[in-house]
Write an enzyme that holds these catalytic residues in place. Structure first.
Site, PDB file in Angstrom:
ATOM      1  N   SER A   1      74.534  14.168  68.848  1.00 29.67           N
ATOM      2  CA  SER A   1      74.256  13.250  67.915  1.00 29.67           C
ATOM      3  C   SER A   1      73.188  13.986  66.822  1.00 29.67           C
ATOM      4  O   SER A   1      73.131  13.718  65.753  1.00 29.67           O
ATOM      5  CB  SER A   1      73.301  12.090  68.341  1.00 29.67           C
ATOM      6  OG  SER A   1      72.361  12.669  69.225  1.00 29.67           O
TER       7      SER A   1
ATOM      8  N   HIS B   1      67.869  13.175  66.312  1.00 26.20           N
ATOM      9  CA  HIS B   1      68.373  12.671  65.236  1.00 26.20           C
ATOM     10  C   HIS B   1      67.848  13.125  63.889  1.00 26.20           C
ATOM     11  O   HIS B   1      68.358  13.289  62.917  1.00 26.20           O
ATOM     12  CB  HIS B   1      68.507  10.967  65.254  1.00 26.20           C
ATOM     13  CG  HIS B   1      69.406  10.591  66.531  1.00 26.20           C
ATOM     14  ND1 HIS B   1      69.425   9.503  67.122  1.00 26.20           N
ATOM     15  CD2 HIS B   1      70.188  11.380  67.285  1.00 26.20           C
ATOM     16  CE1 HIS B   1      70.245   9.220  67.923  1.00 26.20           C
ATOM     17  NE2 HIS B   1      70.505  10.592  68.253  1.00 26.20           N
TER      18      HIS B   1
END
Length: 290
Positions: A147, A199
């Site tokens: 991610s 992230h």
């Protein structure tokens, strides 16, 4: 006369052949399909299946009293939700396959855990940047997944839009759409069991890398060979693109250097930023973040 008819007929045939060839090329281009994204999808699915095969929940689930989820899948069944609520393998399996874990990176000198297989420079740098930032703030749990690198691609899209602002027509719509996507995904990151530091680190790294790698030359420079000799050529890039390139390069090098030095010295970034843990998880009445 007969010879002229033959020549005119041959010229006509040549013209038809030339037109037909151009038409075929145009049709071939029209039916071109993208292959890069499907390759990424297949690769991620393959890695997930391999990790579930190695996990083998029915055989190794001896620490939890709960039963495996979706037991009809056999050794591909998921760990109990009490251990992995995101439907996947156990933490021990992920650690065995190279999951990011602070103690192994710092004390056991397994820095290779900061790097996983990535395709593309931005994808690679973003995954690395997300791993570094995650290791600085998350010390008591493992982290795994791509991610951070995917958020890096979002960051690169944002910087590509900014640095090539003049070539876009629907600038406001493109920027608004991208911001909405980023905000929604970062908001999901405040839920428990989601590594939002990866992230954020991936997005910032991808954004800086996009300013470095994705500026597009000016149209006048691209068409310089077709311009008359007395026409003054434009610079390859605009002045603000050079400025963004230089600033981003300095920030990217400085960020990686400072982050790695802090990480390898065992610095706990939470001690220097007492509120930063809320960026990854916000406790509520329904869940806890520890």
């Amino acid at each position: 006369m007969a010879r002229e008819d033959l020549e005119s007929r041959a010229a006509k045939n040549r013209g038809e052949t030339s037109y037909s060839s151009a038409y075929v090329i145009e049709e071939t281009d029209a039916y071109w399909t993208s292959w890069l994204i499907p390759v990424f999808v297949v690769a991620n699915v393959a890695v997930f299946l391999v990790s579930m095969y190695i996990n083998n929940c029915p055989k190794h689930n001896y620490r939890f009293h709960d039963k495996c989820v979706a037991r009809f899948l056999g050794r591909f069944s998921f760990q109990p939700l009490g251990e992995n609520p995101l439907l996947g393998p156990s933490s021990s399996t992920l650690e065995k396959l190279g999951a990011l874990e602070w103690n192994r990176v710092v004390h056991e000198h397994q820095q290779w855990r900061l790097i996983t297989f990535r395709v593309g420079i931005i994808y690679l740098l973003s995954g690395f940047g997300g791993s570094v930032l995650s290791s600085l703030f998350i010390r008591n749990s493992i982290s795994v997944g791509a991610s951070g690198a995917l958020f890096g691609l979002l960051g690169a899209m944002f910087s590509e839009l900014i640095t090539n602002w003049t070539i876009y027509t629907n600038k406001a719509a493109a920027l608004l759409t991208l911001l909405v996507i980023v905000i929604i995904n970062l908001a999901i990151g405040i839920l428990p069991h989601v590594d939002n530091f990866a992230h954020i680190g991936g997005f910032l790294t991808g954004c800086l890398a996009g300013f470095i790698l994705l500026p597009r030359p000016q149209f006048g420079w691209i068409e310089r060979r077709n311009l008359p000799a007395d026409v003054r050529l434009k610079s390859k890039y605009k002045a603000y693109q050079y400025v963004l390139w230089l600033i981003s390069l300095i920030l990217l090098i400085a960020g990686f250097t400072v982050g790695l030095v802090m990480l390898l010295r065992g610095v706990n970034a939470n001690e220097h930023c007492h509120w930063c843990h809320y960026l990854s998880c916000v406790p509520t009445d329904r869940w806890r973040c520890d």
